[in-house]
Design an enzyme around this catalytic site. Structure first.
Site, mmCIF file in Angstrom:
data_model
loop_
_atom_site.group_PDB
_atom_site.id
_atom_site.type_symbol
_atom_site.label_atom_id
_atom_site.label_comp_id
_atom_site.label_asym_id
_atom_site.label_seq_id
_atom_site.Cartn_x
_atom_site.Cartn_y
_atom_site.Cartn_z
ATOM 1 N N HIS A 1 0.806 -1.225 0.000
ATOM 2 C CA HIS A 1 0.000 0.000 0.000
ATOM 3 C C HIS A 1 0.839 1.274 0.000
ATOM 4 C CE1 HIS A 1 0.736 0.079 4.409
ATOM 5 N NE2 HIS A 1 0.405 1.350 4.338
ATOM 6 N N ASP B 1 -0.604 -7.514 1.145
ATOM 7 C CA ASP B 1 -0.006 -6.178 1.279
ATOM 8 C C ASP B 1 1.520 -6.230 1.225
ATOM 9 O OD1 ASP B 1 -0.197 -3.388 1.475
ATOM 10 O OD2 ASP B 1 0.154 -3.443 3.637
ATOM 11 N N SER C 1 5.440 1.347 8.083
ATOM 12 C CA SER C 1 4.939 0.272 7.229
ATOM 13 C C SER C 1 6.012 -0.170 6.238
ATOM 14 C CB SER C 1 3.711 0.740 6.452
ATOM 15 O OG SER C 1 2.554 0.639 7.236
#
Length: 303
Positions: A53, A83, A158
């Site tokens: 993402h 992801d 992330s």
């Protein structure tokens, strides 16, 4: 506090700092979106694993190394369901992440790392608070297993690693799988997906062409199966011209096994349909009229 207690705390502090330094050498900055840069892990000498993402463009991707050098990268493959995205570098790097040989355990110390800016690596300390799975993700996939920690996932973390006290990677952190929270993808699962992305550019997910619902298997039918299996999947729909129809599956069948994997709920079926089974002939066991039956079905690929 005694001198011995102080020495223990100093030793622990030094060990944590050394772990961050070790893993930080393989924690990179990923500039592939309009907003805050994210983090990534040096998967190999010429590729970087990160969260899907945070990769909003397929080219013009910039990777910043710990020494400040900037490298160009291209998207090698992505899997929105887990992801994960793999980026290919135009030149080799020296330091590659090392994954832990043992799986994470609830209660162990864990450090979440990120490199969201040019200021350097950042870290957050916590413990592994839970290990679970499978869990459906908000990106249309199914994560076979996940790790949850109480380490704070700061902005830009992330795609960065979760490491143990020795600096080895036990997972990849992402906030892109669930709304309002962060999960860690276990390292062995993340590395397995990365290997598939390196080879194929995407993760192959199988298509059977059935609608199903969990159903209880009565003891006499369990006895007919020859094993303790309390539930299976009742087929309530079979799509026309689907692999299921071509393989002979019928509405009313109770699907109980695919190849060597027991199927007791829809999530287990989704897990069994990932990877090498796609395009191959698989053995499917059903209960039909209360009796076991075995069928051969060529698994299609979900588009």
């Amino acid at each position: 506090m005694s001198q011995n207690d102080t020495n223990v705390l100093v030793s622990l502090s030094n060990a944590m700092a050394q772990a961050v330094e070790r893993a930080g050498a393989a924690t990179l900055l990923i500039d592939a979106r309009r907003r805050l840069p994210a983090s990534g892990i040096a998967y190999s000498s010429n590729s970087v694993l990160t969260a899907d993402h945070v990769v909003e463009r397929d080219d013009d991707i910039r990777i910043v190394l710990p020494n400040g050098d900037s490298l160009s990268a291209q998207l090698a493959g992505r899997d929105p369901g887990s992801d994960l995205a793999l980026l290919r570098l135009e030149q080799e790097i020296l330091t590659v992440a090392e994954i832990a040989s043992e799986k994470a355990r609830v209660g162990q110390f864990a450090l979440a790392l990120g490199r969201p800016s040019l200021e350097g690596v950042q870290a957050s300390l916590g413990i592994v608070s839970a290990i679970g799975g499978a869990v459906r993700t908000g990106r249309g996939g199914l994560l076979e297993q996940y790790i949850r920690t109480d380490a704070i996932p700061y902005p830009g973390f992330s795609g960065g690693p979760l490491i143990d006290a020795s600096g080895k990677v036990i997972g990849l952190n992402t906030s892109g799988l669930t709304r309002g929270g962060s999960l860690t993808i276990p390292a062995d699962l993340a590395w397995r997906v990365a290997g598939t992305l390196a080879e194929h550019g995407h993760v192959r997910r199988g298509f059977l062409g059935v609608r199903s619902q969990p159903v209880r298997i009565p003891p006499p039918q369990q006895q007919a199966l020859g094993r303790d299996q309390s539930s299976g999947l009742l087929l309530v729909g079979v799509e026309q011209d689907s692999p299921a129809e071509e393989g002979g599956l019928l509405v009313g069948d109770i699907l109980v096994k695919l190849n060597d994997q027991i199927i007791a709920d829809p999530d287990e079926l989704l897990t069994a349909l990932v990877g090498s089974v796609v395009g191959e002939v698989s053995s499917i066991e059903v209960l039909r009229g209360g009796k076991p039956a075995s069928l051969k079905v060529t698994i299609g690929e979900r588009r």
